[in-house]
Design an enzyme around this catalytic site. Structure first.
Site, short mmCIF file in Angstrom:
data_model
loop_
_atom_site.label_atom_id
_atom_site.label_comp_id
_atom_site.label_asym_id
_atom_site.label_seq_id
_atom_site.Cartn_x
_atom_site.Cartn_y
_atom_site.Cartn_z
NE ARG A 53 -2.21 -36.61 18.63
CZ ARG A 53 -2.92 -36.12 19.64
NH1 ARG A 53 -2.65 -34.91 20.11
NH2 ARG A 53 -3.91 -36.82 20.15
CE LYS A 104 -6.84 -30.42 25.52
NZ LYS A 104 -7.45 -31.04 24.34
NE ARG A 139 -11.04 -34.67 27.69
CZ ARG A 139 -9.74 -34.71 27.37
NH1 ARG A 139 -8.83 -34.35 28.25
NH2 ARG A 139 -9.37 -35.09 26.19
NE ARG A 153 -3.21 -40.04 21.99
CZ ARG A 153 -3.62 -38.92 22.59
NH1 ARG A 153 -2.77 -37.94 22.82
NH2 ARG A 153 -4.86 -38.79 22.97
NE ARG A 165 -9.39 -38.41 21.49
CZ ARG A 165 -8.23 -38.11 20.90
NH1 ARG A 165 -7.87 -38.72 19.80
NH2 ARG A 165 -7.46 -37.19 21.42
P1 AMP Z 1 -6.07 -36.30 25.83
O1 AMP Z 1 -4.65 -36.71 25.72
O2 AMP Z 1 -6.26 -35.08 26.68
O3 AMP Z 1 -6.74 -36.18 24.48
O4 AMP Z 1 -6.84 -37.47 26.61
C1 AMP Z 1 -6.87 -38.79 26.10
C2 AMP Z 1 -8.00 -39.58 26.75
O5 AMP Z 1 -7.79 -39.64 28.17
C3 AMP Z 1 -9.39 -38.98 26.60
O6 AMP Z 1 -10.00 -39.32 25.36
C4 AMP Z 1 -10.12 -39.60 27.80
O7 AMP Z 1 -10.44 -40.96 27.56
C5 AMP Z 1 -9.04 -39.57 28.86
N1 AMP Z 1 -9.05 -38.31 29.64
C6 AMP Z 1 -8.10 -37.32 29.66
N2 AMP Z 1 -8.46 -36.32 30.48
C7 AMP Z 1 -9.67 -36.68 31.01
C8 AMP Z 1 -10.58 -36.06 31.92
N3 AMP Z 1 -10.33 -34.86 32.47
N4 AMP Z 1 -11.73 -36.73 32.22
C9 AMP Z 1 -12.00 -37.93 31.70
N5 AMP Z 1 -11.20 -38.56 30.82
C10 AMP Z 1 -10.04 -37.95 30.48
#
Ligand code: AMP
Length: 213
Positions: free
Chosen positions: A127, A13, A88, A160, A171
């Site tokens: 990553r 993404k 999400r 990360r 995840r």
């Molecule tokens: P990402 O960088 O998009 O993979 O997001 C990293 C982490 O942030 C996720 O594993 C969630 O813990 C949190 N997170 C990001 N976006 C959301 C969302 N829309 N709703 C809930 N948690 C989120």
């Protein structure tokens, strides 16, 4: 243009968003980046979100929805936006619908990046990210010239916390259980487009150009 990118963690993404951002003057809104920024800055929001993020679970809907209501009302969103990592959950998608109605605007498309689980796990374990400027590397496909040092800014390049294998698998199951239902939600609204995550890094950009969006 207003679009949403949906895809499992590691489906690319962020990479697709980057090429769209370079072409269209729209706001790129990544809830993951916003939450990480709050954790780094030690805000109350960041403190509430951190334990969920570290363990690979979703931050509660009320926190994320409030954060996004504020963000989508900011003036740069008038030019359009790309949502990366939001919504999400079904509750988030419904809250977004209500907010868009209130603002009197509509979505143009929801792009699903479909990816195979094992490809995603391999990709995420490799990553690395610069702690300073956020540049993304990959130990296999895009290593830094000097080990652990960002090519762009010289910052520390690290893994990360949530890119460890057990957290990645959590995840992925969170994605399947809580986020995948949104694919049907947006298909029913006639907004869904599916693109293979293994295609080129500007596949979504090409689709948008073909649609004249
Ligand atoms: P990402 O960088 O998009 O993979 O997001 C990293 C982490 O942030 C996720 O594993 C969630 O813990 C949190 N997170 C990001 N976006 C959301 C969302 N829309 N709703 C809930 N948690 C989120």
């Amino acid at each position: 243009m207003r679009i949403i990118l949906i895809g499992a963690p590691g489906s690319g993404k962020g990479t697709q968003a980057e090429s769209i951002k370079n072409r269209y003057p729209i706001a790129h809104i990544s809830t993951g980046d916003m939450l990480r920024e709050n954790v780094r800055a030690g805000t109350e929001l960041g403190k509430s979100a951190k334990s969920y993020m570290d363990s690979g679970r979703l931050v509660p809907d009320d926190i994320v929805i409030a954060m996004m209501e504020k963000r989508l009302s900011e003036p740069d969103c008038d030019r359009g936006f790309l949502l990366d990592g939001f919504p999400r959950t079904t509750a988030q998608a419904e809250a977004l619908d209500r907010l868009l109605d209130k603002l009197g605007i509509k979505l143009d498309a929801v792009v699903e990046l479909s990816a195979d689980d094992e490809v995603v796990v391999r990709r995420l374990m490799a990553r690395r990210v610069c702690k300073n400027c956020g540049e993304i590397y990959n130990t296999i496909s895009r290593p830094t010239a000097r080990d652990g040092v960002c090519d762009k800014c010289g910052g520390d390049v690290v893994q990360r916390d949530d890119d460890r294998e057990e957290v990645i698998r959590r995840r992925l199951s969170v994605f399947r259980e809580q986020t995948a239902p949104l694919i049907g939600y947006y298909r029913n609204k006639g907004l869904l487009v599916t693109i293979d995550a293994a295609s080129s890094k500007d596949a979504v950009l090409k689709f948008l150009e073909e649609r004249h969006l």
